[in-house]
Design an enzyme around this catalytic site. Structure first.
Site, PDB file in Angstrom:
ATOM      1  N   HIS A   1      -7.056   4.297   3.174  1.00  0.00           N
ATOM      2  CA  HIS A   1      -6.464   4.059   1.858  1.00  0.00           C
ATOM      3  C   HIS A   1      -6.596   5.260   0.915  1.00  0.00           C
ATOM      4  O   HIS A   1      -5.981   5.267  -0.148  1.00  0.00           O
ATOM      5  CB  HIS A   1      -7.104   2.832   1.210  1.00  0.00           C
ATOM      6  CG  HIS A   1      -6.685   1.551   1.863  1.00  0.00           C
ATOM      7  ND1 HIS A   1      -5.579   0.839   1.467  1.00  0.00           N
ATOM      8  CD2 HIS A   1      -7.212   0.875   2.920  1.00  0.00           C
ATOM      9  CE1 HIS A   1      -5.447  -0.236   2.226  1.00  0.00           C
ATOM     10  NE2 HIS A   1      -6.420  -0.226   3.132  1.00  0.00           N
TER      11      HIS A   1
ATOM     12  N   HIS B   1     -13.922  -2.667   7.150  1.00  0.00           N
ATOM     13  CA  HIS B   1     -12.751  -3.387   7.662  1.00  0.00           C
ATOM     14  C   HIS B   1     -13.082  -4.127   8.958  1.00  0.00           C
ATOM     15  O   HIS B   1     -13.914  -3.683   9.756  1.00  0.00           O
ATOM     16  CB  HIS B   1     -11.612  -2.394   7.903  1.00  0.00           C
ATOM     17  CG  HIS B   1     -10.285  -3.031   8.118  1.00  0.00           C
ATOM     18  ND1 HIS B   1      -9.823  -3.353   9.380  1.00  0.00           N
ATOM     19  CD2 HIS B   1      -9.326  -3.405   7.256  1.00  0.00           C
ATOM     20  CE1 HIS B   1      -8.622  -3.888   9.280  1.00  0.00           C
ATOM     21  NE2 HIS B   1      -8.283  -3.945   7.993  1.00  0.00           N
TER      22      HIS B   1
ATOM     23  N   ASP C   1     -13.656   5.937   7.440  1.00  0.00           N
ATOM     24  CA  ASP C   1     -12.298   5.415   7.447  1.00  0.00           C
ATOM     25  C   ASP C   1     -11.623   5.815   6.139  1.00  0.00           C
ATOM     26  O   ASP C   1     -11.990   5.340   5.065  1.00  0.00           O
ATOM     27  CB  ASP C   1     -12.346   3.890   7.591  1.00  0.00           C
ATOM     28  CG  ASP C   1     -10.971   3.256   7.731  1.00  0.00           C
ATOM     29  OD1 ASP C   1      -9.981   3.872   7.288  1.00  0.00           O
ATOM     30  OD2 ASP C   1     -10.882   2.136   8.261  1.00  0.00           O
TER      31      ASP C   1
ATOM     32  N   GLU D   1     -16.181   3.527   4.458  1.00  0.00           N
ATOM     33  CA  GLU D   1     -14.796   3.830   4.092  1.00  0.00           C
ATOM     34  C   GLU D   1     -14.812   4.686   2.834  1.00  0.00           C
ATOM     35  O   GLU D   1     -15.748   4.623   2.039  1.00  0.00           O
ATOM     36  CB  GLU D   1     -14.005   2.537   3.853  1.00  0.00           C
ATOM     37  CG  GLU D   1     -13.969   1.621   5.056  1.00  0.00           C
ATOM     38  CD  GLU D   1     -13.166   0.356   4.810  1.00  0.00           C
ATOM     39  OE1 GLU D   1     -12.299   0.360   3.907  1.00  0.00           O
ATOM     40  OE2 GLU D   1     -13.396  -0.646   5.517  1.00  0.00           O
TER      41      GLU D   1
ATOM     42  N   LYS E   1       0.304   3.633   4.823  1.00  0.00           N
ATOM     43  CA  LYS E   1      -0.025   3.412   3.411  1.00  0.00           C
ATOM     44  C   LYS E   1       0.629   4.515   2.577  1.00  0.00           C
ATOM     45  O   LYS E   1       1.828   4.498   2.380  1.00  0.00           O
ATOM     46  CB  LYS E   1      -1.535   3.301   3.267  1.00  0.00           C
ATOM     47  CG  LYS E   1      -2.056   2.098   4.069  1.00  0.00           C
ATOM     48  CD  LYS E   1      -3.534   2.003   4.127  1.00  0.00           C
ATOM     49  CE  LYS E   1      -3.970   0.741   4.865  1.00  0.00           C
ATOM     50  NZ  LYS E   1      -3.560   0.682   6.267  1.00  0.00           N
TER      51      LYS E   1
ATOM     52  N   ASN F   1       0.811  -1.221   0.000  1.00  0.00           N
ATOM     53  CA  ASN F   1       0.000   0.000   0.000  1.00  0.00           C
ATOM     54  C   ASN F   1       0.844   1.270   0.000  1.00  0.00           C
ATOM     55  O   ASN F   1       0.340   2.350   0.313  1.00  0.00           O
ATOM     56  CB  ASN F   1      -0.920   0.010   1.221  1.00  0.00           C
ATOM     57  CG  ASN F   1      -1.857  -1.185   1.242  1.00  0.00           C
ATOM     58  OD1 ASN F   1      -2.410  -1.561   0.213  1.00  0.00           O
ATOM     59  ND2 ASN F   1      -2.036  -1.785   2.401  1.00  0.00           N
TER      60      ASN F   1
ATOM     61  N   SER G   1     -10.427  -1.263   0.616  1.00  0.00           N
ATOM     62  CA  SER G   1      -9.090  -1.767   0.305  1.00  0.00           C
ATOM     63  C   SER G   1      -9.070  -2.998  -0.578  1.00  0.00           C
ATOM     64  O   SER G   1      -8.065  -3.251  -1.257  1.00  0.00           O
ATOM     65  CB  SER G   1      -8.336  -2.078   1.608  1.00  0.00           C
ATOM     66  OG  SER G   1      -9.008  -3.091   2.340  1.00  0.00           O
TER      67      SER G   1
END
Length: 379
Positions: free
Chosen positions: A206, A128, A203, A174, A234, A42, A178
């Site tokens: 990423h 997640h 979230d 999110e 990341k 990442n 991911s």
């Protein structure tokens, strides 16, 4: 426990595999082993080995040592922690930031701050695992809505309000999933939550550094988001995590958050590297935009080669395969051609949706796409 392990199918069994950096955007299994082009990590902006991050971490080691030695509320708080929190808060347009040693801890703390056993949490079906553990720890009741289906979310919020107009509601999503590479319509998500008086936890692990204005994430400028969770492991190329919100919520976390109070503070060298990355990201807007343009080019090329077009618009390109064993076969085929991309299988993703998780890095050399297409062959 032993019986469950024995029943685990070979194509579902995980193994640890030590890898070490080996030149530009490459990893190897050890001395003398051939390098593998890194299409798995990442480190989207290729900052983990950037000289400015390394120099900042080294200076911090010389000044502060390697570890903090205690929690922030005992003797572990260092000036670098405060510097990072304040500069990150300004960049994100939030009143308060608190650092955590890991994203898992930050997500636990975030859910527990916004929900309790009298709350109803409505969460995207693909959030997640750390967020789900946070819901469980909070004691709240959980409902799932279909992935990025905001119509389904609104129907569930409406039903909740009809049942109890005063119940505490929390929505969790999110900004960049991911394993899917997909993103919700964050502006609409925020508006729906405000309409029904629901708190929103987003979230951004990423997305930060990559998506949104200046890489600030897709929640940038959205005042209706109560808490943003983010990580430095990341795009920032370092380690650790944070929560960002208003001053009141920040103070509540400081006074009541178990995951903050009862853990050793983020290692000062990681905080120093994260601060260096934050400043570097603000200087590298052309590189960020080029990464997103390259991602679109890769998506088009994979589709033209006969593969299912990877969803989304960021640097995560899931190549759906379906069968667990076939995904492992593709992983091995790529490795034989000098490319590292890990097969993602259940329970990380739903059954029947095993995939290769392709990840673009800003520092991938020219010709990487051609190598990938040749190694993949036809679907």
């Amino acid at each position: 426990m032993a019986t469950a392990l024995e029943a685990l199918a070979p194509e579902r069994r995980r193994q640890l595999r030590p890898l070490q950096p080996s030149g530009r955007a490459a990893l190897s299994a050890g001395p003398g082993e051939p390098p593998l082009l890194d299409l798995a990590s990442n480190d989207y902006l290729g900052l983990s080995r950037h000289p400015r991050l390394q120099e900042a971490a080294q200076r911090s080691i010389e000044r502060d040592g390697v570890g903090a030695g205690a929690s922030r509320l005992v003797s572990g708080s260092r000036p670098i922690h405060q510097d990072l929190e304040e500069e990150l808060a300004r960049w994100l347009g939030r009143e308060r930031v608190l650092l955590y040693p890991s994203g898992f801890q930050a997500n636990l703390a975030a859910v527990q701050a916004l929900a309790d056993r009298r709350s109803l949490v409505l969460a995207d079906r693909l959030i997640h695992h750390s967020l789900l553990v946070g819901v469980q720890a909070s004691g709240a009741r959980l409902q799932r809505f279909r992935h990025n289906d905001l119509g389904d979310l609104e129907r569930k919020l409406q039903q909740a309000r009809q049942g109890d107009g005063t119940q505490r509601l929390l929505v969790i999503s999110e900004s960049l999933f991911s394993m899917e590479g997909t993103s919700p319509e964050v502006r609409r998500l925020t508006e729906i939550c405000q309409r029904y008086g629901a708190a929103l936890l987003l979230d951004e692990a990423h997305a930060l550094g990559v998506l949104g204005e200046g890489g600030r994430g897709l929640g940038s400028g959205e005042a209706g988001i109560q808490l943003i969770s983010g990580t430095f492991g990341k795009a920032f190329g370092s380690g650790g995590a944070f929560l960002a919100g208003d001053a009141l919520l920040g103070e509540w976390l400081l006074q009541h958050s178990g995951p903050f109070r009862y853990t050793t503070a983020l290692a000062p060298p990681l905080a120093a590297a994260a601060l260096a990355a934050l400043r570097l990201i603000q200087e590298r807007e052309p590189q960020r935009r080029a990464l997103l343009e390259r991602a679109e080019h890769w998506r088009g090329a994979l589709e033209a080669a006969g593969w299912h077009r990877p969803a989304g618009s960021g640097p995560i390109l899931p190549l759906l395969v379906g069968d667990d064993a076939r995904s492992l076969e593709l992983q091995q085929r790529l490795e034989q051609q000098g490319l590292l991309s890990v097969a993602i299988r259940p329970p990380t993703v739903p059954a029947g949706t095993a995939r290769l998780r392709l990840v673009l890095r800003q520092d991938l050399p020219e010709g990487s796409l051609e190598r990938l297409l040749q190694a993949l062959g036809s679907p």
